[in-house]
Design a protein around this motif. Structure first.
Motif, PDB file in Angstrom:
ATOM      1  N   UNK A   1       0.811  -1.224   0.000  1.00 44.24           N
ATOM      2  CA  UNK A   1       0.000   0.000   0.000  1.00 44.24           C
ATOM      3  C   UNK A   1       0.842   1.270   0.000  1.00 44.24           C
ATOM      4  N   UNK A   2       2.161   1.119   0.065  1.00 43.41           N
ATOM      5  CA  UNK A   2       3.042   2.296   0.131  1.00 43.41           C
ATOM      6  C   UNK A   2       3.279   2.852  -1.276  1.00 43.41           C
ATOM      7  N   UNK A   3       3.188   4.183  -1.398  1.00 43.42           N
ATOM      8  CA  UNK A   3       3.401   4.831  -2.692  1.00 43.42           C
ATOM      9  C   UNK A   3       4.628   5.750  -2.631  1.00 43.42           C
ATOM     10  N   UNK A   4       4.718   6.520  -1.547  1.00 42.80           N
ATOM     11  CA  UNK A   4       5.884   7.392  -1.345  1.00 42.80           C
ATOM     12  C   UNK A   4       6.322   7.299   0.105  1.00 42.80           C
ATOM     13  N   UNK A   5       7.516   7.769   0.378  1.00 45.75           N
ATOM     14  CA  UNK A   5       8.001   7.898   1.753  1.00 45.75           C
ATOM     15  C   UNK A   5       8.864   9.139   1.808  1.00 45.75           C
ATOM     16  N   UNK A   6       9.085   9.679   3.024  1.00 49.05           N
ATOM     17  CA  UNK A   6       9.969  10.834   3.188  1.00 49.05           C
ATOM     18  C   UNK A   6      11.335  10.321   3.639  1.00 49.05           C
ATOM     19  N   UNK A   7      12.386  10.899   3.105  1.00 47.86           N
ATOM     20  CA  UNK A   7      13.736  10.498   3.505  1.00 47.86           C
ATOM     21  C   UNK A   7      14.506  11.738   3.949  1.00 47.86           C
ATOM     22  N   UNK A   8      14.982  11.702   5.190  1.00 51.52           N
ATOM     23  CA  UNK A   8      15.720  12.842   5.747  1.00 51.52           C
ATOM     24  C   UNK A   8      17.114  12.905   5.121  1.00 51.52           C
ATOM     25  N   UNK A   9      17.659  14.131   5.028  1.00 47.52           N
ATOM     26  CA  UNK A   9      19.004  14.254   4.450  1.00 47.52           C
ATOM     27  C   UNK A   9      20.058  13.792   5.461  1.00 47.52           C
ATOM     28  N   UNK A  10      21.298  13.710   4.989  1.00 51.07           N
ATOM     29  CA  UNK A  10      22.370  13.131   5.806  1.00 51.07           C
ATOM     30  C   UNK A  10      22.564  13.878   7.125  1.00 51.07           C
ATOM     31  N   UNK A  11      22.360  15.192   7.120  1.00 49.18           N
ATOM     32  CA  UNK A  11      22.616  15.987   8.336  1.00 49.18           C
ATOM     33  C   UNK A  11      21.480  15.874   9.347  1.00 49.18           C
ATOM     34  N   UNK A  12      20.314  15.373   8.929  1.00 52.86           N
ATOM     35  CA  UNK A  12      19.137  15.379   9.805  1.00 52.86           C
ATOM     36  C   UNK A  12      18.977  14.032  10.495  1.00 52.86           C
ATOM     37  N   UNK A  13      18.930  14.075  11.818  1.00 46.82           N
ATOM     38  CA  UNK A  13      18.746  12.862  12.590  1.00 46.82           C
ATOM     39  C   UNK A  13      17.448  12.891  13.364  1.00 46.82           C
ATOM     40  N   UNK A  14      17.312  11.954  14.300  1.00 50.94           N
ATOM     41  CA  UNK A  14      16.074  11.839  15.074  1.00 50.94           C
ATOM     42  C   UNK A  14      15.828  13.096  15.917  1.00 50.94           C
ATOM     43  N   UNK A  15      16.874  13.651  16.505  1.00 50.39           N
ATOM     44  CA  UNK A  15      16.676  14.823  17.374  1.00 50.39           C
ATOM     45  C   UNK A  15      16.176  16.016  16.560  1.00 50.39           C
ATOM     46  N   UNK A  16      16.749  16.235  15.377  1.00 43.24           N
ATOM     47  CA  UNK A  16      16.356  17.390  14.556  1.00 43.24           C
ATOM     48  C   UNK A  16      14.890  17.289  14.131  1.00 43.24           C
ATOM     49  N   UNK A  17      14.432  16.076  13.813  1.00 37.29           N
ATOM     50  CA  UNK A  17      13.021  15.908  13.431  1.00 37.29           C
ATOM     51  C   UNK A  17      12.131  15.981  14.670  1.00 37.29           C
ATOM     52  N   UNK A  18      12.586  15.330  15.753  1.00 37.30           N
ATOM     53  CA  UNK A  18      11.780  15.283  16.979  1.00 37.30           C
ATOM     54  C   UNK A  18      11.546  16.656  17.567  1.00 37.30           C
ATOM     55  N   UNK A  19      12.564  17.523  17.510  1.00 35.14           N
ATOM     56  CA  UNK A  19      12.402  18.839  18.129  1.00 35.14           C
ATOM     57  C   UNK A  19      11.361  19.663  17.368  1.00 35.14           C
ATOM     58  N   UNK A  20      11.275  19.482  16.059  1.00 34.44           N
ATOM     59  CA  UNK A  20      10.261  20.223  15.284  1.00 34.44           C
ATOM     60  C   UNK A  20       8.848  19.757  15.654  1.00 34.44           C
ATOM     61  N   UNK A  21       8.676  18.445  15.782  1.00 32.21           N
ATOM     62  CA  UNK A  21       7.361  17.917  16.179  1.00 32.21           C
ATOM     63  C   UNK A  21       7.012  18.402  17.588  1.00 32.21           C
ATOM     64  N   UNK A  22       8.010  18.410  18.475  1.00 31.09           N
ATOM     65  CA  UNK A  22       7.794  18.848  19.857  1.00 31.09           C
ATOM     66  C   UNK A  22       7.386  20.319  19.904  1.00 31.09           C
ATOM     67  N   UNK A  23       8.068  21.146  19.115  1.00 33.22           N
ATOM     68  CA  UNK A  23       7.736  22.588  19.094  1.00 33.22           C
ATOM     69  C   UNK A  23       6.292  22.796  18.637  1.00 33.22           C
ATOM     70  N   UNK A  24       5.878  22.027  17.624  1.00 33.74           N
ATOM     71  CA  UNK A  24       4.506  22.171  17.118  1.00 33.74           C
ATOM     72  C   UNK A  24       3.494  21.785  18.192  1.00 33.74           C
ATOM     73  N   UNK A  25       3.771  20.712  18.923  1.00 36.08           N
ATOM     74  CA  UNK A  25       2.833  20.265  19.971  1.00 36.08           C
ATOM     75  C   UNK A  25       2.774  21.286  21.107  1.00 36.08           C
ATOM     76  N   UNK A  26       3.929  21.805  21.511  1.00 35.40           N
ATOM     77  CA  UNK A  26       3.946  22.799  22.595  1.00 35.40           C
ATOM     78  C   UNK A  26       3.218  24.072  22.164  1.00 35.40           C
ATOM     79  N   UNK A  27       3.415  24.477  20.899  1.00 35.29           N
ATOM     80  CA  UNK A  27       2.741  25.693  20.410  1.00 35.29           C
ATOM     81  C   UNK A  27       1.231  25.513  20.469  1.00 35.29           C
ATOM     82  N   UNK A  28       0.752  24.326  20.046  1.00 37.32           N
ATOM     83  CA  UNK A  28      -0.704  24.099  20.093  1.00 37.32           C
ATOM     84  C   UNK A  28      -1.219  24.131  21.526  1.00 37.32           C
TER      85      UNK A  28
END
Ligand code: UT7
Length: 331
Positions: A43-70
């Protein structure tokens, strides 16, 4: 006896997906695979792939900021920071401490939890326990996964399944009677650990030139066995959590299952007695982001108005370990 009233609730959510969209056809340029095979088997058609410099912390902090803002909160309001990840940026310290620093959550205690794809649900229960035990007022649960960093890009049977992303939830003591985590059920079975694992690269068989040649530091999976156990365990968990909550399938407004394979989702929904029009599916766009799939899906479902005040949501997950579980949330 009536089910106990919820004590903590998901007050806000957030998500972050890398910009880079990779299609099945893109993968077919470098692997012996096809859009047709991936679509029909998963059922998969596309996926997102982070660049070499981006790790779990860089993605996690953005999600965290969005949740705190809400939630209308500052990072300094966070008392407990739990990060679910199977793909930490480094082995020591935890990715949670890196996210704490990036976020500026200097009043929190932070740690990682590793329960593979079931990690978000385990982490919510842990946050619930901390808040009920009086270890603070605000917990932030982040699930951040760079799965494309640990899959074997020479193994077409696994690498096409996964993607990168992060989701987050602000968890607080319930301010509204009846709203919150209604029921939870968690299990694991270590006798099936080898079905889905990274055999090397830990302390038992550390990284070495030999490990790199054998590629045993990367994800290995017995797909068919995992598939069977996924359907069995998610169905069991969905049934058990409905029993614990003293609810039936008709009480559920939306089911948000772990997004690994649409055939697993359909089979689980069928066992739970929930029609697919009440099941949230986004794996076509993102593939399997391990423990990030459920919070990303929840955030999207809330944004689309599929989940709002009064909604009752059933969620179920399974993953390496094997681990599995289910929860019922009322919003
Ligand atoms: O969060 C938990 C993570 N894991 C999962 O959720 C995975 C659960 N398992 C699955 O989703 C499925 O088992 C898979 C999608 C991994 C595989 O689907 P399947 O229907 O079980 O296929 P299979 O493993 O039985 O393989 C069927 C055929 C094989 O060829 P032969 O031996 O029949 O000639 C594979 O070599 O498909 C072949 N194949 C592929 N062909 C094209 C395997 N991967 C691919 C591919 N492209 N990417």
């Amino acid at each position: 006896m009536a089910a106990p009233l919820p004590r903590v609730e998901i007050a806000a959510t957030g998500r972050h997906l890398p910009d880079n969209i990779v299609t099945n056809d893109d993968l077919a340029l470098r692997l012996d695979t096809s859009d047709e095979w991936i679509r029909t088997r998963t059922g998969i058609v596309t996926r997102r792939i982070a660049d070499d410099e981006t790790g779990a912390a860089a993605m996690g902090v953005e999600a965290a900021r969005a949740a705190l803002a809400e939630a209308g909160l500052d990072a300094s309001d966070v008392d407990v920071l739990i990060v679910s990840t199977a793909t930490p940026d480094r082995w020591l310290p935890s990715t949670a401490c890196d996210i704490q620093e990036l976020l500026g959550a200097d009043g929190a205690f932070a740690f990682d939890l590793h329960a593979a794809c079931s990690g978000f649900l385990y982490a919510l229960t842990m946050a619930e326990g901390f808040l009920v035990a009086g270890h603070g007022d605000v917990a932030l649960v982040v699930a951040a996964e760079k799965m494309t960093g640990i899959v074997d890009w020479e193994d077409r049977a696994t690498c096409v399944l996964f993607g990168d992303g992060a989701g987050a939830a602000v968890v607080r003591r319930s301010e509204h009677p009846g709203r919150g985590i209604v029921a939870s059920y968690h299990r694991s079975d270590g006798s099936m650990a080898d079905l889905l694992c990274r055999p090397s690269g830990g302390v038992r068989e550390p990284m070495s030139a030999d490990v790199l040649v054998r590629r045993t530091h990367l994800v290995q999976m017995e797909g068919r066995e995992v598939f069977k156990n996924a359907v069995r365990s998610m169905s069991e968990a969905a049934g058990r959590v409905l029993e614990i909550a003293e609810m039936g399938a008709d009480d559920i407004d939306l089911m948000i299952p772990h997004q690994a394979n649409v055939r697993i989702v359909e089979a689980t929904a069928r066992y739970a007695g929930i029609d697919m029009d009440r099941v949230y599916v986004n794996l076509d766009r993102y593939g399997n982001m391990s423990s990030a799939t459920i919070p990303v899906a929840l955030d999207e479902a809330r944004e689309q108005g599929l989940v709002g005040p009064g909604s009752t949501v059933l969620t179920a997950a399974f993953g390496a370990g094997l681990t599995w579980g289910a929860m019922i949330w009322r919003f």
